[in-house]
Write a protein that holds these residues in place. Sequence first.
Motif, short mmCIF file in Angstrom:
data_model
loop_
_atom_site.label_atom_id
_atom_site.label_comp_id
_atom_site.label_asym_id
_atom_site.label_seq_id
_atom_site.Cartn_x
_atom_site.Cartn_y
_atom_site.Cartn_z
N ALA A 156 -12.16 -1.17 11.70
CA ALA A 156 -12.05 -0.58 10.37
C ALA A 156 -12.37 0.91 10.43
O ALA A 156 -11.63 1.74 9.87
CB ALA A 156 -12.98 -1.31 9.39
N LEU A 157 -13.44 1.26 11.11
CA LEU A 157 -13.83 2.67 11.16
C LEU A 157 -12.84 3.48 12.00
O LEU A 157 -12.50 4.61 11.66
CB LEU A 157 -15.26 2.80 11.71
CG LEU A 157 -16.33 2.18 10.80
CD1 LEU A 157 -17.73 2.40 11.37
CD2 LEU A 157 -16.24 2.74 9.38
N PRO A 197 -0.40 2.39 8.69
CA PRO A 197 -1.14 1.36 7.93
C PRO A 197 -0.82 -0.04 8.42
O PRO A 197 -1.68 -0.91 8.43
CB PRO A 197 -0.66 1.58 6.49
CG PRO A 197 0.61 2.36 6.59
CD PRO A 197 0.50 3.18 7.84
N LEU A 233 -6.28 7.04 9.97
CA LEU A 233 -5.43 7.20 8.79
C LEU A 233 -5.76 8.47 8.02
O LEU A 233 -4.94 9.01 7.29
CB LEU A 233 -5.58 5.98 7.86
CG LEU A 233 -4.96 4.69 8.41
CD1 LEU A 233 -5.35 3.50 7.54
CD2 LEU A 233 -3.45 4.82 8.48
N LEU A 234 -7.00 8.96 8.18
CA LEU A 234 -7.42 10.16 7.45
C LEU A 234 -6.82 11.41 8.10
O LEU A 234 -7.51 12.38 8.32
CB LEU A 234 -8.95 10.27 7.43
CG LEU A 234 -9.69 9.47 6.34
CD1 LEU A 234 -11.21 9.54 6.55
CD2 LEU A 234 -9.31 9.94 4.96
N ALA A 241 -2.87 -0.83 11.47
CA ALA A 241 -4.28 -1.00 11.10
C ALA A 241 -4.51 -2.40 10.54
O ALA A 241 -5.43 -3.12 10.97
CB ALA A 241 -4.67 0.05 10.07
N LEU A 242 -3.65 -2.79 9.58
CA LEU A 242 -3.83 -4.10 8.96
C LEU A 242 -3.60 -5.22 9.98
O LEU A 242 -4.34 -6.20 10.02
CB LEU A 242 -2.86 -4.25 7.78
CG LEU A 242 -3.22 -3.40 6.56
CD1 LEU A 242 -2.07 -3.33 5.58
CD2 LEU A 242 -4.47 -3.97 5.88
N LEU A 277 0.82 -1.21 0.00
CA LEU A 277 0.00 0.00 0.00
C LEU A 277 0.86 1.27 0.00
O LEU A 277 0.46 2.28 -0.57
CB LEU A 277 -0.92 0.00 1.22
CG LEU A 277 -2.09 -1.00 1.16
CD1 LEU A 277 -2.78 -1.10 2.50
CD2 LEU A 277 -3.08 -0.58 0.07
N TYR A 281 -9.60 2.89 12.36
CA TYR A 281 -8.35 3.14 11.62
C TYR A 281 -8.59 4.02 10.41
O TYR A 281 -7.69 4.75 9.98
CB TYR A 281 -7.69 1.80 11.24
CG TYR A 281 -7.01 1.18 12.43
CD1 TYR A 281 -5.92 1.81 13.02
CD2 TYR A 281 -7.48 0.02 13.00
CE1 TYR A 281 -5.31 1.28 14.14
CE2 TYR A 281 -6.88 -0.53 14.11
CZ TYR A 281 -5.79 0.10 14.68
OH TYR A 281 -5.20 -0.41 15.79
N ARG A 282 -9.79 3.96 9.83
CA ARG A 282 -10.09 4.87 8.71
C ARG A 282 -9.96 6.30 9.21
O ARG A 282 -9.32 7.15 8.60
CB ARG A 282 -11.50 4.60 8.22
CG ARG A 282 -11.92 5.50 7.08
CD ARG A 282 -13.19 4.98 6.43
NE ARG A 282 -13.51 5.79 5.27
CZ ARG A 282 -14.28 6.87 5.33
NH1 ARG A 282 -14.81 7.25 6.47
NH2 ARG A 282 -14.52 7.57 4.23
#
Lengths: 542, 558
Positions: free
Chosen positions: B261-262, B275, B268-269, B278-279, B52, B264-265
């Motif tokens: 997911a939400l 990353p 990350l934003l 998060a993964l 990524l 880390y979104r």
Amino acid sequence: MRPLFRVLYLWRHRAPGLLAGIAVALASVAAGLALMALSGTIVAAVLVGAAIAAPLWLRIAGPARIVLRYVERLVSHGATFRAIADLRVWFFRGFSARAAGGLGFRPAGDLLSRLIADIEALDGLYLRIILPLAAALFVVPAAALLAARVSVWSGAAVFLLFAAVAVLLPLLVARDAGRTGVGLAEAAGGLRIAALDTLTGLREVRAFGAEARMQAEIARRESALIGRQREAAIHVAWANAAALLCGQFALLAVLAATSAPPVLMVACAFLVIAAFEPMALLPRAGVSAGNAAAAAARVLEVAEATPPMPEPLRPIRVPASFTLRFEDVQFRWAADAPKVFDGLSLDIPQGAHVALLGPSGAGKSTLAALALKVAAPQAGRVTLGGVDLSATAANDVRRRIAWLSQTTHIFDDSIRNNLLLGRPDATDADLWRALDRAAIGDWVGALPEQLETWLGEGGARVSGGQGRRIALARALLSEAPILILDEPCAGLDAETERAFFTTLNSAAIGRSVLLIAHRLTGAEKLDRIWRLSNGTAIAAAA
Amino acid sequence: MQDTKKAARAWARQQTRQGWRDAMPVAGLGLLGTIAAVTQAFCLAAWLAAALTHTAFPWAALGAFAALATVRAALQVAADRRAFTAGATGRARLRADIMARLLAAGPSLLRTRHSAELASAAVDQVEAMDGLYARWIPASMLAIAGPLLVAIVAGIADRWAAAILLLAGLLVPFGQAIAGIGAAAASRGQFLALARLQARFLDRVRGIATIVLAGRAEDEALSLARAADELRRRTMRVLRVAFLSSAMLDCAMAAALIGLALHYRHALLGHGGSPFTALFALLLVPEFFAPLRAFAAAYQDRLHATGAAEALVDVPAMPTAPATKAAIRTVEAHGVSVAFQGVKLTWDASRGPALDGLSFVVPAGEVLVLAGPSGAGKSTVIELLLGFVRPDEGRILLNGADIADIVPQALSQLTAWIGQKPTLFAGTILDNIRFARPGATAAEVQEAARQARVTDFATLLPAGLLTQIGEGGHGLSGGQAQRVAIARAFLKNAPLLLLDEPTSHLDPATEAEVLASLRRLAVGRTVIMAAHSAAAHAFGGRRLDLRNGKAILARGVA
């Protein structure tokens, strides 16, 4: 596998429910895959700055997965219960129309235990075999197609590896289960026999001080069984490990496509991880499939065998008169078995009380089997009220002959339900009258729960004499004009035996009685005595 | 019934404790597997993060991933093997325990229980306990340790990830408690009803011949269908609630995935999230829930085991070993004299005493015939002499020594016994005779077979004395079986011979032959025979008429 398809065919009327279960299962698997893949995609998409609707879809996929899984469980369990019930009733009907009657004339404990175990092995056919397999057959192409977008090679590798898990490994395991199943059943049978021998022979074991020997024998049989089980378990363990490796290498095949778009790679990697989860169950499903196929073959063999006595196309109704007559009957149980009857002629006139004596093995019980249409003579004929039995319907004959023997089953049910088998429409007054005539009414009346008293497995909660009397009450309750009593007092002591016959003399007035015994007690009141020897009957003085 | 269930559960708990130690290696290997899986997630996250962020691919991580895959497969095989061993050890221990208890309780058990039912407990119900040892116990150990380990690793990477995982994880027991209390109560209440309905089918198949010969097959098929329908309705009612608690697991996993997911979104934003973290956190979710899933799947095994334990708990407890004093010695040439002195025994208080102060004497080498109707106490006398039961009051003397002081082995050496229907074990005729004295030479066994006239009928059998009899073998007639029993007694050559209605199942001609053999066997021994047929009474010797546990007429036994 053909027997399994035959079982599926039996379930054709349940197809809507069963297919609905599969459809919901597939939807639920799809939601599960989406949930995992989307959560990876969201994180990946942020990094590459792609604008996607993933968060919305994720919020849909999550609840959808939960609801679909719940619905799947409900629908598939509901469908499987109906299917299992159908199978059991079908088996009961098929078996009862075929060999079942003959079991009354020989001990069949082991055969029945095996059949029951076989029916139970089929219980998991839909839930544990068909559903996971259907899910896998959906997941394999879905995962392969997505992986093919990462790279063609990844798609091909995922397809091959997943197909190995979904098809090849279960097949291998199923074949192995079919092969080892025979040895396992033998080893289990050996252990069961050793335990049963020891416990049935507890008196001998104690009297001969053989406790340690018997326990050692059981331990030996047990370790033989465990050895075989271990072998089978290790095969399955290897299959599970192989499945795990296939799943892991499928994931590697996705990761190795380094030139693929990264978001796609992440989505695909997460999907492969999620897709493997339902497939991990498949090797174990292979074991169940192997066992179920073998069980289905045995069950079908019993339930669909050619009936030993085909029913006449247009059965003649048995007339009201009920003289039972054997005319020059020739009979053997099998073509290679010795002749049981060689020109046997005897009759039991309407309302007569007749005894049939003879040493064991002379064919006394076979005579009852012929009268009850369990077997047919090779030559000569048996007539009831002047009508040849071969021209009548078996049930019509059996409703006119009440039969009582040592093997007469006492059901694990209330006294009331045990009696109602004799005549389902009997009133309470009828039941009590029958119990009184069988000289057990006072005993039942003194029980706290009276007619509702539970008799236990095989009548385990009553003594032998009481069980026999309840069976007699059942026979007396039926409106059958003929009673056949096959060694009704075997296993009872002399006093109880005499009391039983004294009861019978008065209880059976107006009916024909055929008493089968190896000797008389002197308490019987008889019109005629026949002695069986050398395949024929000789009239003796009463 | 409530007591039985309570006892069954306590007993299952005790078995669980014993299985705990056997399950340790399984749980340990499972935990190692979780560590390998977590490390794999680490490698995978590193690889995907590199893709990524367009940095160089960490090929070492991919290599480690592949190597760990092989390690995990090996660990899984090892864990499966150990799980099998745990199950096999547990079953073997349990079966030995049950058989020892049954053998110690002895023949008096058969007065109240059917041997097939006991055998099914010792074989089938013990087999049903396998899942408890092999799956439920290890799974319940891992259900706590596994997720905890994953959460700790997640916490090292990111506190938030650990918090979300643990919160979602707590949803499982919490949700199951809310949905589950009702379900557990409902399922316990329905368990007996379900078992009864299930047993109905089995029982109807066992009695299928009786149903068919009563001409009631179709009625019974219809009522089976009705019963099955009721079973389905009841079961589904329970399952509707029980599945709610399974749904909590799906709910927790979805919540963890969506939450992470939400989270880390958002991170990350533009909040400086990594990353890789998060993964990694997302990839830990399946590993966090895998032990919980295995645990939920193993719940079936526990239910199975609880059902089986209810049958096993009925097996009588091990009696405390009686204090044995010195064993008496007998000299065979002089035989054994028997004396009852005021013996009382009650089997069942509601039915009165079986023996009520019985006294008699039989000198060595004499024959005593016990007569009287069923329930008079004849068999009880024999069972007392065999040591199957002990008198409540009074004494039984063998050669002047109290039977209570004789060790069981010595007592069994003194006596030979022939009952109404001998049990023939699976094996050859010779094996069955040799059962009486395993150390006997081939010549001695042959001689016993000859004296009991077993040889006479054996020559007509397919393999002579080597013909297989018993379960699955050639069936012997009642008279032939009784001859095998007589051969056993000849081989054992004990000075006291106890005969419990040995001819009650034989026709008169066979009875006469068997009695002739018994007379030969009786020579030079003390014999006590319970009998009700006239021919047996012609056996000779002294005679004692029993009624209601008392002697009413004695001939030569005062």
